[in-house]
Design a protein around this motif. Sequence first.
Motif, PDB file in Angstrom:
ATOM      1  N   ALA A 218      57.463  47.287  51.517  1.00  0.00           N
ATOM      2  CA  ALA A 218      58.187  48.423  52.120  1.00  0.00           C
ATOM      3  C   ALA A 218      57.705  49.733  51.506  1.00  0.00           C
ATOM      4  O   ALA A 218      57.541  50.744  52.217  1.00  0.00           O
ATOM      5  CB  ALA A 218      59.687  48.250  51.910  1.00  0.00           C
ATOM      6  N   ALA A 219      57.458  49.744  50.198  1.00  0.00           N
ATOM      7  CA  ALA A 219      56.994  50.966  49.539  1.00  0.00           C
ATOM      8  C   ALA A 219      55.603  51.337  50.038  1.00  0.00           C
ATOM      9  O   ALA A 219      55.310  52.507  50.318  1.00  0.00           O
ATOM     10  CB  ALA A 219      56.989  50.771  48.030  1.00  0.00           C
ATOM     11  N   SER A 220      54.755  50.339  50.155  1.00  0.00           N
ATOM     12  CA  SER A 220      53.403  50.580  50.635  1.00  0.00           C
ATOM     13  C   SER A 220      53.454  51.132  52.071  1.00  0.00           C
ATOM     14  O   SER A 220      52.736  52.083  52.412  1.00  0.00           O
ATOM     15  CB  SER A 220      52.638  49.249  50.571  1.00  0.00           C
ATOM     16  OG  SER A 220      51.364  49.394  51.086  1.00  0.00           O
ATOM     17  N   ASP A 221      54.338  50.562  52.897  1.00  0.00           N
ATOM     18  CA  ASP A 221      54.476  51.031  54.287  1.00  0.00           C
ATOM     19  C   ASP A 221      54.972  52.481  54.333  1.00  0.00           C
ATOM     20  O   ASP A 221      54.532  53.276  55.166  1.00  0.00           O
ATOM     21  CB  ASP A 221      55.459  50.144  55.065  1.00  0.00           C
ATOM     22  CG  ASP A 221      54.914  48.737  55.268  1.00  0.00           C
ATOM     23  OD1 ASP A 221      53.695  48.530  55.078  1.00  0.00           O
ATOM     24  OD2 ASP A 221      55.716  47.837  55.600  1.00  0.00           O
ATOM     25  N   LEU A 241      44.103  46.920  44.865  1.00  0.00           N
ATOM     26  CA  LEU A 241      43.710  47.151  46.253  1.00  0.00           C
ATOM     27  C   LEU A 241      44.809  46.735  47.229  1.00  0.00           C
ATOM     28  O   LEU A 241      44.919  47.304  48.311  1.00  0.00           O
ATOM     29  CB  LEU A 241      42.434  46.351  46.595  1.00  0.00           C
ATOM     30  CG  LEU A 241      41.161  46.730  45.861  1.00  0.00           C
ATOM     31  CD1 LEU A 241      40.977  45.910  44.606  1.00  0.00           C
ATOM     32  CD2 LEU A 241      39.946  46.559  46.766  1.00  0.00           C
ATOM     33  N   HIS A 242      45.616  45.771  46.829  1.00  0.00           N
ATOM     34  CA  HIS A 242      46.628  45.244  47.738  1.00  0.00           C
ATOM     35  C   HIS A 242      47.800  46.207  47.952  1.00  0.00           C
ATOM     36  O   HIS A 242      48.713  45.908  48.715  1.00  0.00           O
ATOM     37  CB  HIS A 242      47.154  43.916  47.183  1.00  0.00           C
ATOM     38  CG  HIS A 242      47.878  44.090  45.886  1.00  0.00           C
ATOM     39  ND1 HIS A 242      49.240  44.064  45.791  1.00  0.00           N
ATOM     40  CD2 HIS A 242      47.428  44.339  44.629  1.00  0.00           C
ATOM     41  CE1 HIS A 242      49.599  44.271  44.533  1.00  0.00           C
ATOM     42  NE2 HIS A 242      48.519  44.432  43.808  1.00  0.00           N
ATOM     43  N   LEU A 243      47.771  47.350  47.265  1.00  0.00           N
ATOM     44  CA  LEU A 243      48.891  48.289  47.423  1.00  0.00           C
ATOM     45  C   LEU A 243      48.790  49.098  48.714  1.00  0.00           C
ATOM     46  O   LEU A 243      49.712  49.826  49.064  1.00  0.00           O
ATOM     47  CB  LEU A 243      48.966  49.250  46.226  1.00  0.00           C
ATOM     48  CG  LEU A 243      49.262  48.586  44.874  1.00  0.00           C
ATOM     49  CD1 LEU A 243      49.346  49.636  43.773  1.00  0.00           C
ATOM     50  CD2 LEU A 243      50.557  47.767  44.942  1.00  0.00           C
ATOM     51  N   PHE A 401      41.858  43.909  51.672  1.00  0.00           N
ATOM     52  CA  PHE A 401      43.238  43.476  51.468  1.00  0.00           C
ATOM     53  C   PHE A 401      44.147  44.254  52.402  1.00  0.00           C
ATOM     54  O   PHE A 401      44.002  45.468  52.564  1.00  0.00           O
ATOM     55  CB  PHE A 401      43.639  43.660  50.001  1.00  0.00           C
ATOM     56  CG  PHE A 401      42.866  42.740  49.089  1.00  0.00           C
ATOM     57  CD1 PHE A 401      43.288  41.435  48.894  1.00  0.00           C
ATOM     58  CD2 PHE A 401      41.683  43.157  48.482  1.00  0.00           C
ATOM     59  CE1 PHE A 401      42.558  40.569  48.090  1.00  0.00           C
ATOM     60  CE2 PHE A 401      40.953  42.304  47.686  1.00  0.00           C
ATOM     61  CZ  PHE A 401      41.391  40.997  47.479  1.00  0.00           C
ATOM     62  N   ARG A 402      45.091  43.541  53.006  1.00  0.00           N
ATOM     63  CA  ARG A 402      45.936  44.166  54.025  1.00  0.00           C
ATOM     64  C   ARG A 402      47.405  44.234  53.622  1.00  0.00           C
ATOM     65  O   ARG A 402      48.170  44.964  54.229  1.00  0.00           O
ATOM     66  CB  ARG A 402      45.833  43.360  55.345  1.00  0.00           C
ATOM     67  CG  ARG A 402      44.427  43.041  55.840  1.00  0.00           C
ATOM     68  CD  ARG A 402      43.695  44.267  56.371  1.00  0.00           C
ATOM     69  NE  ARG A 402      44.479  45.104  57.235  1.00  0.00           N
ATOM     70  CZ  ARG A 402      44.603  44.953  58.562  1.00  0.00           C
ATOM     71  NH1 ARG A 402      43.954  43.974  59.166  1.00  0.00           N
ATOM     72  NH2 ARG A 402      45.343  45.775  59.274  1.00  0.00           N
ATOM     73  N   HIS A 403      47.801  43.421  52.600  1.00  0.00           N
ATOM     74  CA  HIS A 403      49.229  43.299  52.309  1.00  0.00           C
ATOM     75  C   HIS A 403      49.502  43.371  50.818  1.00  0.00           C
ATOM     76  O   HIS A 403      48.658  42.992  50.006  1.00  0.00           O
ATOM     77  CB  HIS A 403      49.773  41.951  52.792  1.00  0.00           C
ATOM     78  CG  HIS A 403      49.534  41.713  54.225  1.00  0.00           C
ATOM     79  ND1 HIS A 403      50.226  42.370  55.204  1.00  0.00           N
ATOM     80  CD2 HIS A 403      48.658  40.902  54.861  1.00  0.00           C
ATOM     81  CE1 HIS A 403      49.790  41.974  56.378  1.00  0.00           C
ATOM     82  NE2 HIS A 403      48.834  41.081  56.192  1.00  0.00           N
ATOM     83  N   PHE A 404      50.733  43.749  50.507  1.00  0.00           N
ATOM     84  CA  PHE A 404      51.184  43.759  49.117  1.00  0.00           C
ATOM     85  C   PHE A 404      51.083  42.346  48.524  1.00  0.00           C
ATOM     86  O   PHE A 404      51.439  41.356  49.177  1.00  0.00           O
ATOM     87  CB  PHE A 404      52.639  44.255  49.049  1.00  0.00           C
ATOM     88  CG  PHE A 404      53.227  44.139  47.676  1.00  0.00           C
ATOM     89  CD1 PHE A 404      52.793  44.975  46.664  1.00  0.00           C
ATOM     90  CD2 PHE A 404      54.175  43.176  47.382  1.00  0.00           C
ATOM     91  CE1 PHE A 404      53.300  44.856  45.385  1.00  0.00           C
ATOM     92  CE2 PHE A 404      54.697  43.045  46.107  1.00  0.00           C
ATOM     93  CZ  PHE A 404      54.250  43.892  45.111  1.00  0.00           C
ATOM     94  N   ALA A 405      50.603  42.293  47.286  1.00  0.00           N
ATOM     95  CA  ALA A 405      50.490  41.034  46.519  1.00  0.00           C
ATOM     96  C   ALA A 405      49.563  40.014  47.177  1.00  0.00           C
ATOM     97  O   ALA A 405      49.680  38.821  46.933  1.00  0.00           O
ATOM     98  CB  ALA A 405      51.863  40.422  46.247  1.00  0.00           C
ATOM     99  N   GLN A 406      48.642  40.509  47.986  1.00  0.00           N
ATOM    100  CA  GLN A 406      47.644  39.606  48.564  1.00  0.00           C
ATOM    101  C   GLN A 406      46.529  39.345  47.550  1.00  0.00           C
ATOM    102  O   GLN A 406      45.775  38.389  47.682  1.00  0.00           O
ATOM    103  CB  GLN A 406      47.066  40.257  49.833  1.00  0.00           C
ATOM    104  CG  GLN A 406      46.350  39.287  50.728  1.00  0.00           C
ATOM    105  CD  GLN A 406      45.683  39.962  51.905  1.00  0.00           C
ATOM    106  OE1 GLN A 406      45.724  41.179  52.061  1.00  0.00           O
ATOM    107  NE2 GLN A 406      45.052  39.162  52.736  1.00  0.00           N
ATOM    108  N   HIS A 407      46.414  40.218  46.567  1.00  0.00           N
ATOM    109  CA  HIS A 407      45.396  40.088  45.533  1.00  0.00           C
ATOM    110  C   HIS A 407      46.102  39.964  44.189  1.00  0.00           C
ATOM    111  O   HIS A 407      46.843  40.865  43.786  1.00  0.00           O
ATOM    112  CB  HIS A 407      44.492  41.339  45.534  1.00  0.00           C
ATOM    113  CG  HIS A 407      43.274  41.192  44.668  1.00  0.00           C
ATOM    114  ND1 HIS A 407      42.592  42.281  44.174  1.00  0.00           N
ATOM    115  CD2 HIS A 407      42.616  40.107  44.210  1.00  0.00           C
ATOM    116  CE1 HIS A 407      41.550  41.860  43.459  1.00  0.00           C
ATOM    117  NE2 HIS A 407      41.544  40.554  43.472  1.00  0.00           N
TER     118      HIS A 407
END
Length: 559
Positions: A218-221, A241-243, A401-407
Amino acid sequence: MRGKDDTRTAAEVLVDQLRIHGVRHVFCVPGESYLAVLDAFHDSDLAITVCRQEGGAAMMAEAVGKATGRPGVCFVTRGPGATNASPGIHIARQDSTPLVMFVGQVARDTREREAFQELDYRAVFGSMTKWATEVDDPARMPEMVSRAFHVATNGRPGPVVVSLPEDMLTERVAVEDAPAFAVIETSPGAAEMAKLAALLAAARSPMLILGGSRWSQAASDAVARFAQKHALPVATTFRRLHLFDALHPCYAGDLGIGPNPKLVERINASDLIVLVGGRMGELPSQSYTLFDIPRPQMTFVHVHPGAEELGRVYSPHLAINATPAAFAAALDALTVTASAQGQAAAAHADYLAWTEIPTEQPGTVNLGAVMVWLRENLPADAIICNGAGNYAAWIHRFFRFRHFAQHIAPTSGSMGYGVPAAVAMKRLYPERPVVCVAGDGDFLMNGQEFATAVQYGLPIITIVADNGLYGTIRMHQEREYPGRVVGSELRNPDFAAYARAFGGFGASVERTADFRAAFEGALASGWPAIIRLAIDPEAITPVTTLAKIRAKSLAARGE
Ligand SMILES: Cc1ncc(C[n+]2csc(CCOP(=O)(O)OP(=O)(O)O)c2C)c(N)n1
Ligand SMILES: [Mg+2]
């Protein structure tokens, strides 16, 4: 179990507190020093992952902290168990990750005699943790555990070590449980946000840089919405990068090792940098060269959840003590004159051009092409884990990377992290594909946790970039001491056979074109898998070779 007199052992009280604080997973290597806790696990519904080495257990807990923002929990035995776990503690420290490690301790009446495996945990972990303590009084267990969870999570998160004298654990006490701990958000003040709006309105070429912990999707969005409104280029710091979604029109790239020179130029030319959540450590700051210390040359806004971090290295023009999540939420309500526009389109075009096509490489397997294949073929919810080594440069550059915590990877550059992190992620999210990318040196630092993946039936896919080198060190060696190779070569086992010996799937890939079949074979097997890639040792970074580095270095010395 509670007795008729309402008493529980201290170990039972401890396990009850873990459940109250929302813990679902515990990673451990058993030890006779905390047998009473193991026994209390027996009657609990905690998912226990028993590991092969405490370094793996601590890294698994750290990975859980990274992915969830709530403390990962591990249990290790005294002395050698605790010291084995120390790499995970150090990662949690440098990466600002909440983690609580419980350690067995000698009985209280033998302390200070250097009893069997005795250590003073306050002294050993004092400089690596946010808090290192010992529980002496079983009646204070709820208080101490509650504090451990609060300390690990709040402000700038980090590790906490709690030592448990073994005789204390078996004492019975009648004591009330603590309430569930709360993650405390620190919100930015209205006055600071107004100042930020004014700075943005006045800036010609503003940029956002995202880093650190205490983020969420949500924060990243929210940052993405704000950035888009004002065409702000958004960069991420080393291994964060996932941020931010790499394909968002504002994404400017990764400020890690060997960044896009155009990104570095853009930051240098910027008149306003807003650093959100990160410490701007040695790697993203390009060895502390990007920004003047203590006062950066451009207007510098630093948003960080830890008040002690603000002004530590960089003296900001505007300091905002807030968590990234609370700061991002406040951006939705922030009004900045619509004419305030950055240069996101150009920055994103630079990013896409830098990452689109794998660079040419010596050898028959191109790691860049493998990363591009993975980015195009892995499902959106896949998680990538890795440790440290030059191989990681291809992940950073070519996997989007497209999503939070994907990396899930250590900003602290600790080798051996990828396999335990992948085990932890698959344990947490069994339905999501989890891929570990490792170097040959990196993999064997904690490769034994592949046995843990097999034990729990966790079909992680580990890709080992096998160049027969501690490549990073060889690269530095050729740069600093050209041609004087020492201590950086490796003779490796057959990694595919290693996987099979553990009860997993193994394959070796000699040509890029064969990667797909190996990956599909690994998936189809349903087992934990290792795919070894034959990487040419000359292919040392995406942009140069060992021979070129050596030649350049010799030429500079006039040899
Ligand atoms: C625990 C730990 N030990 C040592 C290092 C120093 N170090 C950094 S990268 C590296 C070599 C990595 O080798 P490998 O995993 O094979 O990757 P490559 O660089 O060859 O791609 C070493 C020894 C480190 N970062 N962490
Ligand atoms: Mg290597």
